[in-house]
Design a protein around this motif. Structure first.
Motif, PDB file in Angstrom:
ATOM      1  N   MET A 198       0.846  -1.192   0.000  1.00 15.26           N
ATOM      2  CA  MET A 198       0.000   0.000   0.000  1.00 15.26           C
ATOM      3  C   MET A 198       0.881   1.241   0.000  1.00 15.26           C
ATOM      4  O   MET A 198       1.693   1.442   0.905  1.00 15.26           O
ATOM      5  CB  MET A 198      -0.917   0.012   1.228  1.00 15.26           C
TER       6      MET A 198
ATOM      7  N   LYS B 263       1.854   5.076   0.469  1.00 10.97           N
ATOM      8  CA  LYS B 263       1.464   6.173   1.350  1.00 10.97           C
ATOM      9  C   LYS B 263       1.669   7.477   0.579  1.00 10.97           C
ATOM     10  O   LYS B 263       2.807   7.828   0.245  1.00 10.97           O
ATOM     11  CB  LYS B 263       2.292   6.147   2.626  1.00 10.97           C
TER      12      LYS B 263
ATOM     13  N   CYS C  64      -9.717   8.059  -3.809  1.00 15.16           N
ATOM     14  CA  CYS C  64      -9.887   6.753  -3.158  1.00 15.16           C
ATOM     15  C   CYS C  64     -10.526   5.737  -4.098  1.00 15.16           C
ATOM     16  O   CYS C  64     -10.248   4.538  -4.005  1.00 15.16           O
ATOM     17  CB  CYS C  64     -10.728   6.912  -1.894  1.00 15.16           C
TER      18      CYS C  64
ATOM     19  N   THR D 216      -5.888   1.024  -3.240  1.00 14.07           N
ATOM     20  CA  THR D 216      -4.852   0.429  -2.387  1.00 14.07           C
ATOM     21  C   THR D 216      -3.925   1.463  -1.781  1.00 14.07           C
ATOM     22  O   THR D 216      -2.967   1.105  -1.088  1.00 14.07           O
ATOM     23  CB  THR D 216      -4.019  -0.589  -3.184  1.00 14.07           C
ATOM     24  N   HIS D 217      -4.165   2.751  -2.040  1.00 14.00           N
ATOM     25  CA  HIS D 217      -3.315   3.801  -1.495  1.00 14.00           C
ATOM     26  C   HIS D 217      -3.857   4.278  -0.142  1.00 14.00           C
ATOM     27  O   HIS D 217      -5.068   4.272   0.097  1.00 14.00           O
ATOM     28  CB  HIS D 217      -3.238   5.002  -2.437  1.00 14.00           C
ATOM     29  N   GLU D 218      -2.949   4.723   0.705  1.00 15.86           N
ATOM     30  CA  GLU D 218      -3.309   5.382   1.958  1.00 15.86           C
ATOM     31  C   GLU D 218      -2.985   6.861   1.806  1.00 15.86           C
ATOM     32  O   GLU D 218      -1.854   7.223   1.464  1.00 15.86           O
ATOM     33  CB  GLU D 218      -2.526   4.785   3.127  1.00 15.86           C
TER      34      GLU D 218
ATOM     35  N   THR E 212      -5.773  10.733   6.597  1.00 19.51           N
ATOM     36  CA  THR E 212      -5.139  11.178   7.838  1.00 19.51           C
ATOM     37  C   THR E 212      -4.638  12.586   7.588  1.00 19.51           C
ATOM     38  O   THR E 212      -3.903  12.824   6.627  1.00 19.51           O
ATOM     39  CB  THR E 212      -3.962  10.267   8.214  1.00 19.51           C
TER      40      THR E 212
END
Length: 199
Positions: free
Chosen positions: A1, A3, A93, A98-100, A127
């Motif tokens: 994943m 970031k 998203c 699969t990305h944060e 976040t």
């Protein structure tokens, strides 16, 4: 994943303070990349200066071109009308499941998150990385989502200050990246070109 840091703003123009924030976030949170995302039409303000969207895109491209961890996203230019962060992040998203995502914001913005459009939904998608600086100290928050604090050394220069100096023909060397200064000079942006003695 992967970031990914998302760094939005008008970038009018982008300067060394923006670069410092993006790099500090990249390092502190072990991000794989920072995506710079110029806003096409900020919902709460009109863009100052005589610059077009194309001009600001060119300035951001020049500002980040020496850092292979920085890239330009034109997502907000794909939509018409006011651009809200929740719309942007829902699209990201969906495209990159699969990305944060980490959304980088200044202290002034972090202190008013409760006023953001659909903030609770947005807080579930990202976040927040809230920049804490001497000139914009963070207040204590009790948001029901993740807001991570990041101290960044103060670079007490704003895009407004830079535009004023450019309009007055004053020095911007070591305030703006050299490439950004060249684009501004060639295009004759922000009123007047700099005096030769300031180049």
């Amino acid at each position: 994943m992967a970031k990914i840091g998302v760094f939005g703003g008008s970038f009018n123009p982008p300067h060394h303070g923006h670069l410092l924030i993006a790099q500090e976030a990249l390092a502190a949170f072990a991000l794989d990349e920072v995506w710079w995302m110029p806003a096409s039409q900020p919902p709460h303000k009109q863009l100052a200066g005589n610059v077009s969207d194309e001009d600001r895109i060119a300035l951001v491209q020049e500002a980040i071109r020496h850092n292979d961890k920085f890239s330009l996203s034109l997502l907000e230019f794909e939509r018409e009308g006011p651009s809200y962060t929740i719309d942007t992040m829902r699209t990201l998203c969906t495209r990159y499941p699969t990305h944060e995502f980490f959304f980088i914001i200044g202290g002034d913005m972090a202190n008013s998150l409760e006023q953001w459009h659909e903030i609770e939904a947005l807080g579930k998608l990202v976040t927040f990385i809230a920049i804490n600086r001497e000139d914009y100290p963070l207040k204590e928050n009790h948001y029901p989502f993740s807001v991570e604090e990041l101290y960044v050394p103060s670079f007490n220069v704003s895009s407004t200050f830079i535009r004023q100096r450019l309009e007055e023909g004053k020095n911007t060397k070591y305030i703006l990246p050299d490439g950004v200064r060249r684009v501004i000079e060639v295009k004759g942006l922000y009123g007047t070109e700099e005096s030769p003695r300031n180049r």
